[in-house]
Design a protein around this motif. Sequence first.
Motif, PDB file in Angstrom:
ATOM      1  N   PRO A 101       8.070  24.606 -10.187  1.00 16.41           N
ATOM      2  CA  PRO A 101       6.589  25.052  -9.830  1.00 16.41           C
ATOM      3  C   PRO A 101       6.746  26.590  -9.783  1.00 16.41           C
ATOM      4  O   PRO A 101       7.938  27.135  -9.316  1.00 16.41           O
ATOM      5  N   PRO A 102       5.494  27.297  -9.812  1.00 15.39           N
ATOM      6  CA  PRO A 102       5.503  28.684  -9.612  1.00 15.39           C
ATOM      7  C   PRO A 102       6.135  28.968  -8.131  1.00 15.39           C
ATOM      8  O   PRO A 102       5.518  28.385  -7.138  1.00 15.39           O
ATOM      9  N   ASP A 103       7.133  30.280  -8.133  1.00 19.22           N
ATOM     10  CA  ASP A 103       7.749  30.445  -6.937  1.00 19.22           C
ATOM     11  C   ASP A 103       6.857  30.563  -5.868  1.00 19.22           C
ATOM     12  O   ASP A 103       7.043  30.264  -4.451  1.00 19.22           O
ATOM     13  N   ASP A 104       5.821  31.458  -6.105  1.00 17.86           N
ATOM     14  CA  ASP A 104       4.812  32.001  -4.866  1.00 17.86           C
ATOM     15  C   ASP A 104       4.219  30.846  -4.253  1.00 17.86           C
ATOM     16  O   ASP A 104       3.900  30.916  -3.301  1.00 17.86           O
ATOM     17  N   GLU A 105       3.586  30.086  -5.437  1.00 17.94           N
ATOM     18  CA  GLU A 105       2.834  28.754  -4.739  1.00 17.94           C
ATOM     19  C   GLU A 105       3.583  27.948  -4.246  1.00 17.94           C
ATOM     20  O   GLU A 105       3.005  27.453  -3.102  1.00 17.94           O
ATOM     21  N   LEU A 106       4.800  27.492  -4.833  1.00 16.83           N
ATOM     22  CA  LEU A 106       5.631  26.481  -3.917  1.00 16.83           C
ATOM     23  C   LEU A 106       5.828  27.219  -2.446  1.00 16.83           C
ATOM     24  O   LEU A 106       5.782  26.542  -1.567  1.00 16.83           O
ATOM     25  N   ARG A 107       6.309  28.324  -2.555  1.00 11.99           N
ATOM     26  CA  ARG A 107       6.671  28.802  -1.223  1.00 11.99           C
ATOM     27  C   ARG A 107       5.523  29.008  -0.148  1.00 11.99           C
ATOM     28  O   ARG A 107       5.749  28.556   0.992  1.00 11.99           O
ATOM     29  N   ARG A 108       4.422  29.430  -0.651  1.00  9.00           N
ATOM     30  CA  ARG A 108       3.253  29.293   0.408  1.00  9.00           C
ATOM     31  C   ARG A 108       2.876  28.101   0.592  1.00  9.00           C
ATOM     32  O   ARG A 108       2.608  27.618   1.955  1.00  9.00           O
ATOM     33  N   MET A 109       3.030  27.047  -0.183  1.00  7.60           N
ATOM     34  CA  MET A 109       2.877  25.591   0.122  1.00  7.60           C
ATOM     35  C   MET A 109       3.609  25.045   1.325  1.00  7.60           C
ATOM     36  O   MET A 109       3.467  24.523   2.244  1.00  7.60           O
ATOM     37  N   MET A 110       5.046  25.455   0.980  1.00  3.15           N
ATOM     38  CA  MET A 110       6.155  24.933   1.793  1.00  3.15           C
ATOM     39  C   MET A 110       5.940  25.556   3.437  1.00  3.15           C
ATOM     40  O   MET A 110       6.214  24.804   4.385  1.00  3.15           O
ATOM     41  N   ASP A 111       5.537  26.865   3.394  1.00  2.00           N
ATOM     42  CA  ASP A 111       5.326  27.400   4.614  1.00  2.00           C
ATOM     43  C   ASP A 111       4.234  26.916   5.343  1.00  2.00           C
ATOM     44  O   ASP A 111       4.343  26.707   6.714  1.00  2.00           O
ATOM     45  N   ARG A 112       3.300  26.539   4.650  1.00  2.00           N
ATOM     46  CA  ARG A 112       2.094  25.891   5.328  1.00  2.00           C
ATOM     47  C   ARG A 112       2.541  24.509   5.598  1.00  2.00           C
ATOM     48  O   ARG A 112       1.891  23.999   7.192  1.00  2.00           O
ATOM     49  N   LEU A 113       3.221  23.708   5.142  1.00  9.57           N
ATOM     50  CA  LEU A 113       3.597  22.455   5.215  1.00  9.57           C
ATOM     51  C   LEU A 113       4.631  22.184   6.608  1.00  9.57           C
ATOM     52  O   LEU A 113       4.458  21.338   7.674  1.00  9.57           O
ATOM     53  N   ARG A 114       5.429  23.278   7.032  1.00  8.92           N
ATOM     54  CA  ARG A 114       6.169  23.237   8.185  1.00  8.92           C
ATOM     55  C   ARG A 114       5.302  23.572   9.371  1.00  8.92           C
ATOM     56  O   ARG A 114       6.101  23.262  10.289  1.00  8.92           O
TER      57      ARG A 114
END
Length: 383
Positions: free
Chosen positions: A56-69
């Motif tokens: 997946p696009p790095d920026d989108e995945l990173r933002r998603m994982m930060d939110r999930l945490r």
Amino acid sequence: MRVLFSSTRGSGHFGPLIPFIDACTARGDDVLVVAPPGLETLLASRPQPYRIGANPPDDELRRMMDRLRRLPPDEGVSSMTREVFGRLYPDALLPALDEACREWRPDLVLHETYEPASVVAAERHGVPHARVAICAARFARAGDPMLDAALDRYGPGLADRIRSSPYLTRLPASLDPSPYPVTHRYHVPGPHTAPPEGRHHGEEPLVYLTLGSEVGALPTAPDLFRALLDAMDGLPVRALLTVGRGIDPASLGPLPPGVRVERWVPQDDVLGSACAVVCHGGSGTVYGALAAGLPLVCVPLFADQPFNAGLVVEAGAGLAVTPANGSAGTTVTFGGDDVSRIRSAVEQVLKDPAYRTRAEQLADETRSTATCAQLLGLLDPRG
């Protein structure tokens, strides 16, 4: 038979596919594995051919994982299922899987529970497909509505066809009844442990400690591992802790007497001589311990681990110690009297033979199921 295997990243997702991949190879079947870049190192170490799809696009995945945490545990699991496994990874992997089905023309697609893009490709090209479980069936079923919403955009009825496809699980029926209509259970031949009285004279029981393959990447990992070590201090046991390749064992400080720390050991090797397992409640570890007839102390952290710990306790095959400071994702820590609670739980499962007896009953039930090779023969669309 030509069998296409697909997985998202992470050894907990790919690991359950390995026995089927090996069984295909032993049968003389042709195998192709499609996976994201995070699995390339592992796939390159194995003999079967593979293709690497996109991330997946790095920026989108990173933002998603930060939110999930930052979400509470239940919300985090739901969002992870819907957004990461239902949207980001399928979108990234689908081109490679579609190409593999079109060009390589498999007879069967086997995918792990949370990799649905392969089903989209299989349906487009008229290829039968089946799921290899990476978690308990009831936990997977609870997450199906989150996947449904994400999969609707690939076509109506896709989620229903996934649920009606064969569901292959390692967990015995008495531990994990399945809501899926076509469920096949199997076992992977593994260690048969010696009873406690079978140990060498004067040798203390061996307790295997592990928090799985993902925890080592968490910022709280050193504190989590240190708590397990401290829980063994003063117990009349030998203990082996594995921490994963990302943690330097020396960084954990002095070890209690009789305790050894390794980055990694083959799980079957240690289960064959252990008397109990202390773990995070991950599906792979729980299955391995119970298949070897070993009682567990589960210290669940996130994802499906609390559910698995509940299954173990309900079955009478072990105990669960929920961390006092338990939270979502990377913020989970041990605190309060967790160390003493873990120590007491280990003492109890070693002292009371009922836990081992129940674990051995589950091991016997598991060994009565089919082998991977037998299931492959059943699933072979050529008859």
